[in-house]
Design a protein around this motif. Structure first.
Motif, PDB file in Angstrom:
ATOM      1  N   ARG A 106      -9.085 -21.593   2.446  1.00 58.57           N
ATOM      2  CA  ARG A 106      -9.790 -22.386   1.990  1.00 58.57           C
ATOM      3  C   ARG A 106     -11.297 -21.821   2.345  1.00 58.57           C
ATOM      4  NH1 ARG A 106     -12.442 -26.112   4.035  1.00 58.57           N
ATOM      5  NH2 ARG A 106     -10.558 -26.593   5.951  1.00 58.57           N
ATOM      6  N   MET A 107     -11.355 -21.107   3.533  1.00 55.88           N
ATOM      7  CA  MET A 107     -12.519 -20.794   4.145  1.00 55.88           C
ATOM      8  C   MET A 107     -13.139 -19.267   3.236  1.00 55.88           C
ATOM      9  SD  MET A 107     -11.654 -21.286   8.021  1.00 55.88           S
ATOM     10  CE  MET A 107     -13.335 -19.912   8.937  1.00 55.88           C
ATOM     11  N   THR A 108     -12.114 -18.614   2.735  1.00 55.89           N
ATOM     12  CA  THR A 108     -12.814 -17.653   1.970  1.00 55.89           C
ATOM     13  C   THR A 108     -13.234 -18.233   0.632  1.00 55.89           C
ATOM     14  OG1 THR A 108     -10.555 -16.130   3.299  1.00 55.89           O
ATOM     15  CG2 THR A 108     -11.645 -15.475   0.984  1.00 55.89           C
ATOM     16  N   ILE A 109     -12.118 -18.508   0.185  1.00 59.44           N
ATOM     17  CA  ILE A 109     -12.820 -19.718  -1.492  1.00 59.44           C
ATOM     18  C   ILE A 109     -13.770 -20.351  -0.811  1.00 59.44           C
ATOM     19  CG2 ILE A 109     -10.525 -19.095  -2.410  1.00 59.44           C
ATOM     20  CD1 ILE A 109     -10.606 -22.148  -2.488  1.00 59.44           C
ATOM     21  N   THR A 116     -18.918 -14.015  -6.114  1.00 55.72           N
ATOM     22  CA  THR A 116     -19.373 -12.897  -6.768  1.00 55.72           C
ATOM     23  C   THR A 116     -18.834 -11.886  -5.927  1.00 55.72           C
ATOM     24  OG1 THR A 116     -22.154 -13.236  -5.908  1.00 55.72           O
ATOM     25  CG2 THR A 116     -21.679 -10.895  -6.421  1.00 55.72           C
ATOM     26  N   PHE A 117     -18.070 -11.790  -4.887  1.00 60.85           N
ATOM     27  CA  PHE A 117     -17.551 -10.981  -4.735  1.00 60.85           C
ATOM     28  C   PHE A 117     -15.941 -10.333  -5.469  1.00 60.85           C
ATOM     29  CE2 PHE A 117     -18.687 -10.290  -0.530  1.00 60.85           C
ATOM     30  CZ  PHE A 117     -19.736  -9.452  -0.811  1.00 60.85           C
ATOM     31  N   TYR A 118     -14.763 -12.177  -5.865  1.00 58.55           N
ATOM     32  CA  TYR A 118     -13.935 -11.907  -6.381  1.00 58.55           C
ATOM     33  C   TYR A 118     -14.165 -11.975  -7.945  1.00 58.55           C
ATOM     34  CZ  TYR A 118     -11.391 -10.779  -1.903  1.00 58.55           C
ATOM     35  OH  TYR A 118     -11.620 -11.113  -0.328  1.00 58.55           O
ATOM     36  N   SER A 119     -14.777 -11.644  -8.772  1.00 62.89           N
ATOM     37  CA  SER A 119     -14.932 -11.549 -10.083  1.00 62.89           C
ATOM     38  C   SER A 119     -14.240 -10.332 -10.399  1.00 62.89           C
ATOM     39  CB  SER A 119     -16.491 -12.354 -10.149  1.00 62.89           C
ATOM     40  OG  SER A 119     -16.934 -11.976 -11.859  1.00 62.89           O
ATOM     41  N   PHE A 120     -13.170 -10.028 -11.146  1.00 65.00           N
ATOM     42  CA  PHE A 120     -12.934  -9.277 -11.546  1.00 65.00           C
ATOM     43  C   PHE A 120     -13.318  -9.361 -13.045  1.00 65.00           C
ATOM     44  CE2 PHE A 120     -10.769 -10.060  -7.222  1.00 65.00           C
ATOM     45  CZ  PHE A 120     -11.071  -9.081  -6.498  1.00 65.00           C
ATOM     46  N   LYS A 238      -7.192  -2.935  -9.350  1.00 64.26           N
ATOM     47  CA  LYS A 238      -6.640  -3.693  -9.915  1.00 64.26           C
ATOM     48  C   LYS A 238      -5.872  -4.611 -10.134  1.00 64.26           C
ATOM     49  CE  LYS A 238      -8.292   0.202 -12.839  1.00 64.26           C
ATOM     50  NZ  LYS A 238      -8.709   0.992 -13.895  1.00 64.26           N
ATOM     51  N   ILE A 239      -5.531  -5.122  -8.928  1.00 67.28           N
ATOM     52  CA  ILE A 239      -4.940  -6.350  -8.310  1.00 67.28           C
ATOM     53  C   ILE A 239      -6.281  -7.508  -8.746  1.00 67.28           C
ATOM     54  CG2 ILE A 239      -3.262  -7.867  -7.344  1.00 67.28           C
ATOM     55  CD1 ILE A 239      -2.747  -4.545  -6.551  1.00 67.28           C
ATOM     56  N   ASP A 240      -5.648  -8.439  -9.356  1.00 68.10           N
ATOM     57  CA  ASP A 240      -6.462  -9.671  -9.176  1.00 68.10           C
ATOM     58  C   ASP A 240      -4.982 -11.294  -8.539  1.00 68.10           C
ATOM     59  OD1 ASP A 240      -7.922 -12.288  -8.958  1.00 68.10           O
ATOM     60  OD2 ASP A 240      -8.107 -12.515 -11.380  1.00 68.10           O
ATOM     61  N   HIS A 241      -5.129 -11.800  -7.290  1.00 67.60           N
ATOM     62  CA  HIS A 241      -4.660 -12.459  -6.393  1.00 67.60           C
ATOM     63  C   HIS A 241      -4.798 -13.681  -5.897  1.00 67.60           C
ATOM     64  CE1 HIS A 241      -0.768 -13.128  -4.383  1.00 67.60           C
ATOM     65  NE2 HIS A 241      -1.393 -13.337  -3.747  1.00 67.60           N
ATOM     66  N   ALA A 242      -4.673 -14.808  -6.570  1.00 67.59           N
ATOM     67  CA  ALA A 242      -5.506 -15.888  -6.001  1.00 67.59           C
ATOM     68  C   ALA A 242      -5.862 -16.860  -4.775  1.00 67.59           C
ATOM     69  CB  ALA A 242      -4.980 -17.189  -6.683  1.00 67.59           C
ATOM     70  N   ARG A 243      -4.841 -16.362  -3.861  1.00 70.36           N
ATOM     71  CA  ARG A 243      -4.623 -16.749  -2.367  1.00 70.36           C
ATOM     72  C   ARG A 243      -4.932 -15.513  -1.861  1.00 70.36           C
ATOM     73  NH1 ARG A 243       0.303 -19.414   0.690  1.00 70.36           N
ATOM     74  NH2 ARG A 243      -0.805 -21.126   1.585  1.00 70.36           N
TER      75      ARG A 243
END
Length: 545
Positions: A106-109, A116-120, A238-243
């Motif tokens: 939660r602190m990360t997201i 910005t960082f995790y918009s893939f 090229k991996i999109d991972h939510a957690r």
């Protein structure tokens, strides 16, 4: 796939159909419009906007796609949407109910830089979007973690490519350590940083797709990916991972701005009592992955604070920077029409001028005035005539006017680069001091076309322009008097449209409704445009006065 589509939300189905249209994909009955012509005998393709179609129609079209690569695209898009929903649920979860691991997720997201960082570009064919399971409660209770880190090189097109991947589990067991062969020629191996040589890459046989396959078995439902600057590793893999837990976003420096992200070395020194590597030593992705896992475990198992002290050398370096700034003044909001050579006559004394170009063509630019001592800088500031003020964080500044060789006069700001008295290091960074607040700079650049050259003395040409503006404004105001007629027409159209919408329409009626709607939009747009033009003319007139 049909079941997933049938249970998907309307917005997801609409997004899918629009993406299929954009890519020109076709199903058994052709593209979207061809499908509508054969599927809907009544309206055909006359209503082609996916958002105005029912879920049943959207699902029927998407189900007609049968190529393997098309179905994979649908699956990726739907999984991306599921992951986005999961991330939003992570934010909403009560801290009282979450595990220590989930708290770090939660602190990360929740960090300002996360979006910005995790918009893939996750929809791309070569991306792997992980599944996190359907049961949110099970996902959020999972404590399974995997730390990864990559070494990267620069390719001939300027992009970065992964050449080595390391991964360790929660028990610090190395589960992956492989070299990867880039798909493009390498122009910089960064050996002094990565430790990777041309020979290492030559021997590599695995591709990014191969690494994705090897990692899949570890990325099961609920697994948390751990790393420092993890977004960079996921980008090249090229991996999109939510957690995810990104230690660069979880840890922060005490008494420093939030945007100043700590290095992995400094986090390890503060939390573990030792560095990841000695100064000058090359990186090792396995060691870095293990270090990220160790600091996360220190927080999870020992309750270590995520706020760390700034290293002494960083504090000293910041002090030196701030001390140097006492001998500087900053000229900012300089109109692009002011030649930098003419700035030398604005302040007195022995100094050098460091000019910073505008961020956008025609925008404002800045210049740093460097003196030999703080006393000289203060004396020069006091000797300049201008309206004294303070900027948004309290730095003394003056609004000054400069007489140009062209005969015109322009306005700009002269500001101290340090506050009077004790210097506060928390408010601004060196780059921000040199370039001025980025938010203000963007706003100033946007306004540059309207404010133009600064405050120039009025002449006959300006007076003529004012008269022309007055005439235009009068003409527009006369035109607006007819807006009542427009409004009446609009109301009549609305009434007709309302009457048409309540009747079960045949094809001819539907076309008439569409025509009425277009007319309605055109009239409303005409009124809005006129209002906007009048407002702009009034603003220009006020400025010229």
């Amino acid at each position: 796939m049909e079941h997933k589509l049938a249970t998907a939300e309307k917005k997801v189905l609409v997004e899918l159909v629009k993406l299929v249209q954009k890519r020109g994909l076709e199903g058994e009955k052709g593209g979207w419009k061809e499908f509508l012509k054969s599927y809907d005998k009544k309206f055909g393709a006359s209503v082609s906007d996916p958002s105005r179609r029912s879920n049943d129609v959207l699902v029927a079209f998407l189900s007609s796609l049968n190529k393997k690569e098309d179905l994979q695209l649908l699956a990726r898009v739907m999984q991306c949407d599921a992951n986005r929903n999961l991330i939003e649920k992570f934010k909403e979860e009560s801290p009282d109910k979450e595990t220590p691991e989930q708290r770090l997720v939660r602190m990360t997201i929740a960090h300002d830089k996360y979006p910005t960082f995790y918009s893939f570009p996750s929809y791309a064919d070569d991306w792997f979007v992980t599944e996190n399971g359907k049961k949110k409660s099970k996902v959020m209770k999972s404590t399974r973690m995997l730390a990864i880190d990559c070494e990267m090189v620069t390719c001939e097109d300027g992009s970065e490519a992964v050449v080595r991947v390391g991964a360790v589990d929660r028990d610090l067991k190395v589960v992956l350590d492989k070299y990867v062969k880039p798909s493009l020629p390498v122009v910089d191996y960064k050996t002094d940083i990565t430790g990777v040589t041309a020979e290492d890459v030559e021997k590599a046989t695995l591709s990014v797709a191969d690494i994705q396959k090897k990692l899949r078995r570890f990325l099961c439902a609920g697994t948390i990916l751990v790393g420092h600057g993890l977004n960079n590793d996921l980008q090249v893999l090229k991996i999109d991972h939510a957690r995810v837990i990104d230690t660069a976003l979880v840890f922060n420096y005490a008494d420093a701005r939030a945007s100043k992200l700590p290095s992995l070395n400094n986090v390890c020194k503060a939390v573990l009592g030792h560095e990841v590597r000695m100064t000058g030593a090359t990186h090792n992705c396995v060691h870095d992955a293990a270090a990220a896992m160790k600091v996360v475990l220190a927080v999870v198992e020992k309750g270590v604070d995520t706020t760390i002290a700034q290293p002494e050398e960083m504090v000293e370096a910041e002090k030196a920077i701030q001390e140097a700034k006492k001998s500087q003044l900053l000229l900012h909001k300089i109109p692009h029409s002011v030649p930098s050579q003419e700035l030398h006559g604005l302040v007195s004394g022995d100094f050098t001028l460091d000019v910073k170009p505008p961020k956008r063509p025609g925008g404002y630019y800045t210049a740093v005035v460097v003196f030999n001592s703080p006393e000289e800088a203060n004396e020069a500031f006091e000797n300049v005539d201008g309206d004294a003020d303070k900027d948004s964080v309290g730095f003394p500044q003056k609004l000054v006017k400069i007489k140009l060789s062209s005969g015109y006069e322009a306005s700009l700001y002269l500001r101290k680069n340090a506050q009077d008295g004790e210097v506060t290091t928390r408010k601004r960074t060196n780059s921000e001091e040199d370039n001025v607040s980025s938010k203000r700079q963007r706003r100033e650049d946007d306004d540059s076309e309207e404010t133009r050259e600064g405050n120039v003395n009025l002449c006959e040409d300006h007076l003529k322009e004012i008269e022309e503006l007055k005439e235009k404004l009068k003409a527009k105001e006369d035109c607006v008097k007819s807006s009542e007629d427009h409004l009446k027409v609009i109301e009549e159209l609305k009434e007709k449209l309302k009457a048409k919408d309540v009747v079960k329409s045949n094809e001819d009626q539907l076309k008439e409704i569409e025509e009425l709607k277009q007319k309605l939009k055109a009239k409303e747009l005409e009124n809005k445009t006129q209002d906007k033009m009048i407002t702009n003319l009034k603003k220009k007139l006020e400025k010229k006065k």
